[in-house]
Enzyme design. Structure first.
Site, PDB file in Angstrom:
ATOM      1  N   HIS A 133       0.865  -1.182   0.000  1.00  0.00           N
ATOM      2  CA  HIS A 133       0.000   0.000   0.000  1.00  0.00           C
ATOM      3  C   HIS A 133       0.900   1.231   0.000  1.00  0.00           C
ATOM      4  CE1 HIS A 133      -2.868   2.955   1.651  1.00  0.00           C
ATOM      5  NE2 HIS A 133      -3.839   2.115   1.354  1.00  0.00           N
ATOM      6  N   ASP A 210       2.917  -4.664   8.132  1.00  0.00           N
ATOM      7  CA  ASP A 210       1.628  -3.993   7.981  1.00  0.00           C
ATOM      8  C   ASP A 210       0.557  -5.079   7.980  1.00  0.00           C
ATOM      9  OD1 ASP A 210      -0.671  -2.690   7.243  1.00  0.00           O
ATOM     10  OD2 ASP A 210       0.111  -1.889   5.359  1.00  0.00           O
ATOM     11  N   GLN A 213      -4.723  -5.727   6.767  1.00  0.00           N
ATOM     12  CA  GLN A 213      -5.663  -6.642   6.115  1.00  0.00           C
ATOM     13  C   GLN A 213      -5.609  -8.041   6.724  1.00  0.00           C
ATOM     14  OE1 GLN A 213      -7.851  -5.671   3.896  1.00  0.00           O
ATOM     15  NE2 GLN A 213      -7.069  -3.644   3.442  1.00  0.00           N
ATOM     16  N   LYS A 236     -11.077  -1.172   9.829  1.00  0.00           N
ATOM     17  CA  LYS A 236     -11.243  -2.363   9.001  1.00  0.00           C
ATOM     18  C   LYS A 236     -11.647  -3.579   9.833  1.00  0.00           C
ATOM     19  CE  LYS A 236      -7.636  -0.748   5.797  1.00  0.00           C
ATOM     20  NZ  LYS A 236      -8.469  -0.240   4.706  1.00  0.00           N
ATOM     21  N   CYS A 376      -4.564   2.350  -3.814  1.00  0.00           N
ATOM     22  CA  CYS A 376      -3.348   2.846  -3.148  1.00  0.00           C
ATOM     23  C   CYS A 376      -2.216   1.831  -3.275  1.00  0.00           C
ATOM     24  CB  CYS A 376      -3.612   3.178  -1.684  1.00  0.00           C
ATOM     25  SG  CYS A 376      -4.697   4.590  -1.432  1.00  0.00           S
TER      26      CYS A 376
END
Length: 418
Positions: A133, A210, A213, A236, A376
């Site tokens: 991202h 990261d 997700q 999220k 992104c």
């Protein structure tokens, strides 16, 4: 109705999410397939936010009146919940930020200002991947520009996986930090953490993951991951916007300098110098996102009550079904892994020569909410020679009927554009 093994009772779960009852465009009930962008919020989270503002609203820490003490207890209680949720060794390793982007920027700036052995400078290297991202690309580009460090990255295979064939050439003795996504927001790829962490540790590099997700969708144990930092965001995972998390190893948080200065992050202040509070407060300058943290704590309670292992199994079944059904659509090409193995619940695709924005608009007219664009993650689109994709992404309240609606909607798109 299609029956799949491992599914949650989505009919019962959907009753917790008021927005999913909404009708749009001439009475069509919304089919929400944009969960990689943001999830919907259950009543339990909305009620927690309302209760905070109606009954406990005050600034946290230092205040001695009852509202301040209640607000502080709720805010710090949310930190406890997050620490337990990700199996952090200490609650003091959990830092609240405004989103994952701020968490990633926080680490990049800390390393740019750090003393040895952590400092990034012109003699060192930063490693990322081509599937990141923008929030895990731009901060490192900025750091490289400021310090003269060399920015390197892993490329992608044709099927949407990381190409680690040259891992020993990419991660070298000069590498200071390896920062990569656990699950890609555009490709859905679940990356091989163990191999990357092992190589980073061999050369003494730090690792930042990261997990934006991943944390909403599967059990995450930061101790098992083996990373030094893990970043994710609240909105999220059924929580509010405006709240993110950075987990970091205690000894690193003690040694690294703060990114922002202001109230609460200090120990003492004079006109000549200041000393800093211990972590996590050293990294939480100013009034924090109090209500948002309370809401995130309620989201953690909600997800825990269902069970992250059950959520992961549900999403795997839905994703497997979606991948199969989408490949039945003529002229549709999935960008990323074409099986449910080692992938998350976001599926990006192109449909013939129809522009993704047109696909999304026609789907929207049928009440189907998807995401279109480069998500992104423009370098991924450049890698595969496409301007953009349409992305459908699923969550704990997604059902096989949602997948069927998407496939029927795509047939309508094909017919519409002839």
């Amino acid at each position: 109705m299609t029956q799949l093994p491992g599914l949650l009772d989505t009919e019962a779960i959907r009753k917790d999410f008021p927005l999913l009852d909404r009708v749009v465009h001439d009475g069509k009930k919304i089919v929400y397939l944009d969960n990689a962008a943001t999830s919907q919020k259950p009543r339990q989270v909305l009620d927690a936010l309302n209760a905070y503002y109606e009954r406990h609203n005050a600034n946290v820490h230092r205040g001695v009146h009852v509202l301040a003490e209640e607000a502080t207890a709720l805010y710090e209680g949310a930190r406890d919940k997050i620490a337990t949720f990700i199996n952090a060794p200490s609650r003091d390793e959990v830092i609240f930020t405004k989103n994952a982007s701020e968490s990633l920027n926080l680490v990049a700036n800390m390393l740019g200002w750090a003393d040895e052995p952590y400092r990034v400078d012109r003699e060192t290297e930063i490693v990322i991947t081509e599937m990141e991202h923008h929030s895990n690309i731009v901060p490192w580009q900025l750091l490289a520009q400021r310090t003269g460090a060399k920015l390197k990255w892993f490329g992608l295979t044709d099927d949407g996986r990381l190409d680690l064939s040259n891992i020993e050439e990419v991660i070298t003795e000069k590498t200071k930090i390896v920062s990569f996504v656990l699950v890609s927001n555009i490709l859905g790829t679940l990356n091989p953490v163990e191999a990357i962490v092992r190589r980073a540790q061999e050369v003494g590099a730090l690792v930042l993951i990261d997990a934006s997700q991943a944390v909403p969708h599967m059990p995450i144990d930061v101790q098992e991951l083996g990373a030094d930092f893990v970043a994710f965001t609240g909105h999220k995972m059924c929580g509010p916007t405006g709240i993110g998390v950075l987990w970091g190893r205690q000894e690193l948080l003690e040694d690294l300098p703060p990114f922002l200065g202001g109230g609460e992050m200090i120990e003492t202040v004079s006109m000549h110098s200041s000393t800093y509070a211990p972590a996590p407060h050293k990294f939480e300058a100013g009034t924090p996102p109090i209500a948002q943290a309370v809401g995130l704590g309620a989201a953690v309670d909600y997800l825990t009550s269902i069970g992250m292992d059950k959520i992961a199994a549900h999403e795997h079944a839905i994703t497997e079904y979606a991948v199969q059904r989408l490949q039945e659509v003529p002229d549709l090409r999935i960008i990323g892994p074409t099986t449910a193995e080692d992938r998350g619940a976001a599926i990006s695709f192109v449909l013939g020569d129809i522009h993704p924005h047109d696909v999304g608009q026609v789907l929207d007219e049928q009440g189907i909410a998807v995401r279109v664009g480069h998500h992104c993650a423009r370098p991924v689109c450049l890698r595969y020679g496409i301007p953009a994709t349409t992305r459908a992404s699923f969550y704990l309240y997604s059902s096989p009927a949602d997948v069927d609606a998407l496939v029927a909607g795509l047939e309508h798109v094909r017919n519409f554009f002839g």
